[in-house]
Design a protein around this motif. Structure first.
Motif, short mmCIF file in Angstrom:
data_model
loop_
_atom_site.label_atom_id
_atom_site.label_comp_id
_atom_site.label_asym_id
_atom_site.label_seq_id
_atom_site.Cartn_x
_atom_site.Cartn_y
_atom_site.Cartn_z
N LEU A 40 5.56 -22.53 16.68
CA LEU A 40 5.61 -22.52 17.56
C LEU A 40 6.47 -23.44 18.49
O LEU A 40 6.78 -24.62 18.23
CB LEU A 40 4.48 -22.78 17.77
CG LEU A 40 3.26 -21.90 16.87
CD1 LEU A 40 1.26 -22.20 17.27
CD2 LEU A 40 2.74 -20.49 17.90
N GLU A 45 3.92 -19.64 25.37
CA GLU A 45 2.94 -19.08 26.17
C GLU A 45 1.63 -18.22 25.16
O GLU A 45 2.47 -17.01 24.34
CB GLU A 45 2.71 -18.36 26.77
CG GLU A 45 3.84 -18.91 28.79
CD GLU A 45 4.27 -18.77 29.78
OE1 GLU A 45 3.67 -17.51 30.03
OE2 GLU A 45 4.54 -20.07 30.89
N CYS A 46 1.22 -18.16 25.18
CA CYS A 46 0.16 -17.59 24.26
C CYS A 46 -0.11 -15.89 25.19
O CYS A 46 -0.07 -15.59 26.30
CB CYS A 46 -1.59 -17.87 24.46
SG CYS A 46 -3.40 -16.25 23.79
N ILE A 53 0.77 -22.75 24.06
CA ILE A 53 -0.13 -22.96 22.80
C ILE A 53 -0.32 -24.29 22.62
O ILE A 53 -1.48 -24.64 21.60
CB ILE A 53 0.90 -21.55 21.55
CG1 ILE A 53 0.58 -20.59 22.46
CG2 ILE A 53 0.07 -21.99 20.25
CD1 ILE A 53 1.39 -19.35 21.49
N THR A 54 0.74 -24.93 21.68
CA THR A 54 1.21 -26.48 21.73
C THR A 54 0.16 -27.66 21.90
O THR A 54 -0.04 -28.27 21.85
CB THR A 54 1.79 -26.55 21.02
OG1 THR A 54 2.81 -27.23 22.09
CG2 THR A 54 2.61 -25.90 20.42
N LYS A 60 -4.08 -20.87 15.25
CA LYS A 60 -3.67 -20.21 16.40
C LYS A 60 -3.81 -19.06 15.78
O LYS A 60 -3.50 -18.64 14.49
CB LYS A 60 -2.39 -20.96 16.89
CG LYS A 60 -2.41 -22.67 17.14
CD LYS A 60 -3.08 -22.42 18.64
CE LYS A 60 -2.91 -24.21 18.57
NZ LYS A 60 -4.13 -25.34 19.35
N LYS A 73 2.63 -14.24 19.79
CA LYS A 73 1.08 -15.56 19.26
C LYS A 73 0.02 -16.14 19.51
O LYS A 73 0.32 -14.93 21.73
CB LYS A 73 2.34 -16.95 19.26
CG LYS A 73 3.49 -16.19 18.20
CD LYS A 73 4.97 -17.41 18.56
CE LYS A 73 5.96 -17.43 17.71
NZ LYS A 73 7.20 -17.88 17.84
N CYS A 75 -3.38 -18.54 21.81
CA CYS A 75 -3.72 -20.27 21.25
C CYS A 75 -4.66 -20.59 20.84
O CYS A 75 -4.97 -21.20 20.28
CB CYS A 75 -3.55 -20.50 23.19
SG CYS A 75 -5.10 -19.50 24.22
N SER A 76 -5.30 -19.14 20.60
CA SER A 76 -6.62 -19.69 19.40
C SER A 76 -6.55 -18.09 19.06
O SER A 76 -6.62 -17.37 19.43
CB SER A 76 -7.77 -19.63 20.49
OG SER A 76 -8.05 -19.05 21.40
#
Length: 167
Positions: A40, A45-46, A53-54, A60, A73, A75-76
């Motif tokens: 990441l 961004e998600c 995200i980070t 993640k 990718k 964020c959760s």
């Protein structure tokens, strides 16, 4: 044409057909095996909500979908499942990766600890929060998931048990 020659010709035609059909398979084993979780970057961004995200705690998720070469990718794990379980996307998901939170600090999961999400154990309903509030803790082993649930509450689920209603 004698029987022996006809039999050899039939076998040759069958082999050519099998090889040809195998080459057309979009989900070939080699292609799926080449998919892996990627590092990441700080500005990523998600895919679902657009948040960085980070900047947020918790596990993640990353997903590869048929027809899309780049992984998506999240964020959760909750956002990842909101996308992956959506009927529009569900049947196109090829690979799913999540952090093994048994070997990660909750606030900063490591890039080296992604596991196959389809094989993971998930804890839903714990007191631990992710990027968007409640999230699913992800674990490689049932024992790790049980220990987490004992400490932070929640219920254990397998990938195939999760639905949009449960997340």
């Amino acid at each position: 044409m004698n029987t022996f020659v006809r039999m050899r010709l039939s076998i040759a035609v069958l082999l050519i057909a099998v090889i040809g059909l195998t080459g057309c398979n979009e989900d070939s084993t080699a292609k799926v095996m080449a998919q892996k979780a990627m590092a990441l970057e700080s500005a990523e961004e998600c895919h679902l909500c657009g948040m960085l995200i980070t900047r947020f705690p918790g596990p993640k998720g990353q997903v590869y979908e048929r027809g899309i070469k780049k992984n998506m990718k999240f964020c959760s794990t909750r956002d990842m499942f909101a996308y992956a379980l959506d009927p529009e996307h569900k049947h196109n998901i090829q690979s799913v990766f999540v952090h093994d939170m048994a070997v990660n600090p909750w606030d900063e999961p490591s890039e080296e600890t992604y596991i196959d999400g389809r094989e993971a154990w998930f804890v839903i309903g714990s007191t631990k929060k992710g990027a968007m509030g409640p999230t699913l803790g992800s674990f490689k082993t049932k024992e790790s998931a049980e220990a987490f649930a004992k400490e932070f509450g929640g219920e254990l689920k397998r990938f195939e048990e999760l639905t949009l209603d449960t997340i």
